[in-house]
Design a protein around this motif. Structure first.
Motif, PDB file in Angstrom:
ATOM      1  N   ARG A 114      10.811   7.917   7.601  1.00 33.09           N
ATOM      2  CA  ARG A 114       9.196   7.913   7.672  1.00 33.09           C
ATOM      3  C   ARG A 114       8.789   6.626   8.373  1.00 33.09           C
ATOM      4  O   ARG A 114       9.693   5.711   8.121  1.00 33.09           O
ATOM      5  N   PRO A 115       8.053   6.738   9.319  1.00 30.65           N
ATOM      6  CA  PRO A 115       7.947   5.390  10.108  1.00 30.65           C
ATOM      7  C   PRO A 115       7.268   4.210   9.141  1.00 30.65           C
ATOM      8  O   PRO A 115       6.573   4.561   8.433  1.00 30.65           O
ATOM      9  N   ARG A 116       7.511   3.248   9.801  1.00 29.08           N
ATOM     10  CA  ARG A 116       7.095   1.798   9.199  1.00 29.08           C
ATOM     11  C   ARG A 116       5.665   2.013   9.044  1.00 29.08           C
ATOM     12  O   ARG A 116       4.757   2.160  10.139  1.00 29.08           O
ATOM     13  N   ASN A 117       5.085   1.232   7.976  1.00 20.58           N
ATOM     14  CA  ASN A 117       3.633   1.046   8.048  1.00 20.58           C
ATOM     15  C   ASN A 117       3.292  -0.271   8.761  1.00 20.58           C
ATOM     16  O   ASN A 117       4.060  -1.140   8.697  1.00 20.58           O
ATOM     17  N   ILE A 118       2.163  -0.329   9.439  1.00 23.60           N
ATOM     18  CA  ILE A 118       1.723  -1.486  10.106  1.00 23.60           C
ATOM     19  C   ILE A 118       0.602  -2.080   9.245  1.00 23.60           C
ATOM     20  O   ILE A 118      -0.332  -1.397   9.075  1.00 23.60           O
ATOM     21  N   TRP A 119       0.870  -3.175   8.864  1.00 26.95           N
ATOM     22  CA  TRP A 119       0.002  -3.938   8.053  1.00 26.95           C
ATOM     23  C   TRP A 119      -1.078  -4.553   8.837  1.00 26.95           C
ATOM     24  O   TRP A 119      -0.989  -5.886   9.074  1.00 26.95           O
ATOM     25  N   THR A 120      -2.143  -4.066   8.813  1.00 27.27           N
ATOM     26  CA  THR A 120      -3.166  -4.556   9.514  1.00 27.27           C
ATOM     27  C   THR A 120      -3.910  -5.578   8.851  1.00 27.27           C
ATOM     28  O   THR A 120      -3.816  -5.496   7.579  1.00 27.27           O
ATOM     29  N   PRO A 121      -4.603  -6.441   9.550  1.00 27.73           N
ATOM     30  CA  PRO A 121      -5.719  -7.537   8.680  1.00 27.73           C
ATOM     31  C   PRO A 121      -6.223  -6.818   7.504  1.00 27.73           C
ATOM     32  O   PRO A 121      -6.334  -7.552   6.376  1.00 27.73           O
ATOM     33  N   GLN A 122      -6.881  -5.560   7.852  1.00 27.54           N
ATOM     34  CA  GLN A 122      -7.718  -5.145   6.749  1.00 27.54           C
ATOM     35  C   GLN A 122      -6.725  -4.572   5.714  1.00 27.54           C
ATOM     36  O   GLN A 122      -7.090  -4.716   4.258  1.00 27.54           O
ATOM     37  N   LEU A 123      -5.641  -3.983   5.995  1.00 26.38           N
ATOM     38  CA  LEU A 123      -4.803  -3.533   4.876  1.00 26.38           C
ATOM     39  C   LEU A 123      -4.099  -4.631   3.901  1.00 26.38           C
ATOM     40  O   LEU A 123      -4.302  -4.532   2.806  1.00 26.38           O
ATOM     41  N   HIS A 124      -4.162  -5.723   4.691  1.00 19.89           N
ATOM     42  CA  HIS A 124      -3.546  -6.867   4.007  1.00 19.89           C
ATOM     43  C   HIS A 124      -4.454  -7.255   3.145  1.00 19.89           C
ATOM     44  O   HIS A 124      -4.145  -7.803   1.971  1.00 19.89           O
ATOM     45  N   GLN A 125      -5.578  -7.517   3.341  1.00 19.07           N
ATOM     46  CA  GLN A 125      -6.673  -7.998   2.650  1.00 19.07           C
ATOM     47  C   GLN A 125      -6.969  -7.082   1.608  1.00 19.07           C
ATOM     48  O   GLN A 125      -7.046  -7.520   0.325  1.00 19.07           O
ATOM     49  N   ARG A 126      -6.986  -5.862   1.646  1.00 17.01           N
ATOM     50  CA  ARG A 126      -6.833  -4.979   0.480  1.00 17.01           C
ATOM     51  C   ARG A 126      -5.720  -5.146  -0.534  1.00 17.01           C
ATOM     52  O   ARG A 126      -5.943  -5.153  -1.717  1.00 17.01           O
ATOM     53  N   PHE A 127      -4.495  -5.374   0.248  1.00 11.46           N
ATOM     54  CA  PHE A 127      -3.277  -5.858  -0.758  1.00 11.46           C
ATOM     55  C   PHE A 127      -3.599  -6.959  -1.620  1.00 11.46           C
ATOM     56  O   PHE A 127      -3.161  -7.294  -2.511  1.00 11.46           O
TER      57      PHE A 127
END
Length: 126
Positions: free
Chosen positions: A37-50
């Protein structure tokens, strides 16, 4: 709980392709190949949700499963969150080692305000 978020379209399509390709693996005389499965790209929005999920559960109770459920993102796997969590915790330890009292730099932990300089007991008697 936060609203539903989806990974960027290139990743969403590739996960659908992954499912289609994995269904075809068992047919024919071809040797079995493992598809990743391709790697996830941790966008700033996704990281903020994290970070929101991490802070919601607290440093001692933030597990990959809880964070994944709290984030509620289509296509995001527990394994991807576990890897990101491990990297984030390592980063926190590095900052703490470099600056032992700088834990307030990470997250929403703010330093306590420094008290205004009060006159010394000797000055107040004068």
């Amino acid at each position: 709980m936060p609203s539903q978020l989806q990974l960027p379209s290139s990743q969403a399509n590739s996960s659908a392709e992954f499912a289609e390709n994995s269904a075809d693996r068992g047919s024919g005389d071809e040797p079995a190949r493992t598809l990743r499965r391709p790697r996830n790209i941790w966008t700033p929005q996704l990281h903020q949700r994290f970070l929101d999920a991490f802070e919601h559960h607290g440093i001692n109770h933030a597990t990959p499963k809880r964070i994944t459920e709290f984030m509620n993102v289509d296509g995001l796997t527990r394994g991807s969150v576990a890897s990101h969590l491990q990297k984030y915790r390592y980063q926190l330890k590095r900052i703490e080692r470099r600056e032992p009292f700088a834990s307030f730099l990470v997250g929403k932990i703010k330093p306590s305000p420094s008290p205004s300089p009060s006159p010394s007991p000797l000055q107040s008697r004068l």
